[in-house]
Write an enzyme that holds these catalytic residues in place. Structure first.
Site, PDB file in Angstrom:
ATOM      1  N   HIS A 125       0.835  -1.210   0.000  1.00 27.03           N
ATOM      2  CA  HIS A 125       0.000   0.000   0.000  1.00 27.03           C
ATOM      3  C   HIS A 125       0.871   1.262   0.000  1.00 27.03           C
ATOM      4  CE1 HIS A 125      -3.661   2.344   1.356  1.00 27.03           C
ATOM      5  NE2 HIS A 125      -2.688   3.179   1.698  1.00 27.03           N
ATOM      6  N   GLU A 126       1.807   1.343   0.923  1.00 27.12           N
ATOM      7  CA  GLU A 126       2.639   2.551   1.021  1.00 27.12           C
ATOM      8  C   GLU A 126       3.648   2.630  -0.121  1.00 27.12           C
ATOM      9  OE1 GLU A 126       1.843   4.895   2.952  1.00 27.12           O
ATOM     10  OE2 GLU A 126       0.335   3.709   4.014  1.00 27.12           O
ATOM     11  N   HIS A 143       1.888   4.225  -3.042  1.00 26.12           N
ATOM     12  CA  HIS A 143       1.848   5.689  -2.908  1.00 26.12           C
ATOM     13  C   HIS A 143       3.187   6.295  -3.338  1.00 26.12           C
ATOM     14  CE1 HIS A 143      -2.016   6.143  -1.075  1.00 26.12           C
ATOM     15  NE2 HIS A 143      -1.709   5.563   0.071  1.00 26.12           N
TER      16      HIS A 143
END
Length: 223
Positions: A26-27, A30
């Protein structure tokens, strides 16, 4: 004695593995999208990596085990480097939750393939049960994070998306009251109010997504 954990103790190892995968990807998503749009802030701070240690947030991680949902350490983003800050900002924000949805689908597809090819029949029962538990947790946790992170409350990605969709004046007003909104968010998360607000949204969303996944994969599911 009733446990304060959101998961049975025997599931914790599977939760830890699924959590590291979910939060890390997820990170990273980003950071990767921000980097592709010209912002190297996350990369310069060591966040453009698939190492879980760079992304896990202590409180957000603990909350997963207690409340069933949480968050990782936010990736730093500097909109100054974006040629089109609104578009880039939206895509950077969407990238994280979308990565969780992709992981969930891949996890379900992998388990369907394993089951359909009878590979599991050659494994001991305890290993089959372990794989079923792991994939169930991996799929559900990532769908949960996909929905949870799209909620329009700070500091979640859904709130950042809305900030980039509204006018500059509205964005400024949202920023002005952001600290109060974060308090409201924490109250909804850590009090029984979540049973009437966040939980129903997540449960209904998970049911819809799992139904959709099953429809897509139904031709490959062994009868």
């Amino acid at each position: 004695m009733e446990s304060f954990l959101a998961f049975p103790l025997e599931y914790i190892p599977y939760v830890i593995i699924a959590l590291m995968i979910a939060f890390t990807v997820h990170e990273f998503a980003h950071a990767y999208v921000a980097y592709k749009f010209g912002d190297s802030t996350a990369k310069d701070q060591g966040r453009l990596t698939l190492s879980p240690l760079a992304h896990l947030d202590p409180f957000g991680t603990i909350l997963i085990f207690i409340a069933g949902f949480g968050w990782a350490k936010p990736v730093p983003v500097n909109r100054f480097y974006f040629k089109n800050p609104r578009l880039a900002g939206i895509l950077v924000s969407v990238a994280g939750p979308l990565s969780n949805l992709v992981i969930a689908f891949i996890g379900m597809a992998m388990f369907v393939v394993l089951a359909s090819t009878n590979v599991l029949s050659f494994l001991p029962v305890y290993m089959v049960e372990g794989l079923e538990q792991f994939f169930t947790i991996l799929i559900n946790l990532n769908i949960l994070l996909f929905i949870f992170n799209l909620l329009p409350l700070p500091p979640l990605d859904g709130y950042r998306i809305i900030q980039d969709l509204v006018s500059a004046n509205t964005r400024a007003k949202m920023t002005q009251y952001e600290n109060y909104a974060i308090v409201v968010f924490l109250i909804l998360v850590i009090t029984p109010l979540d049973q009437y607000t966040i939980h129903p949204l997540i449960n209904n969303g998970m049911e819809i997504i799992l139904t959709l996944f099953n429809l897509i994969l139904s031709p490959f599911i062994a009868k």
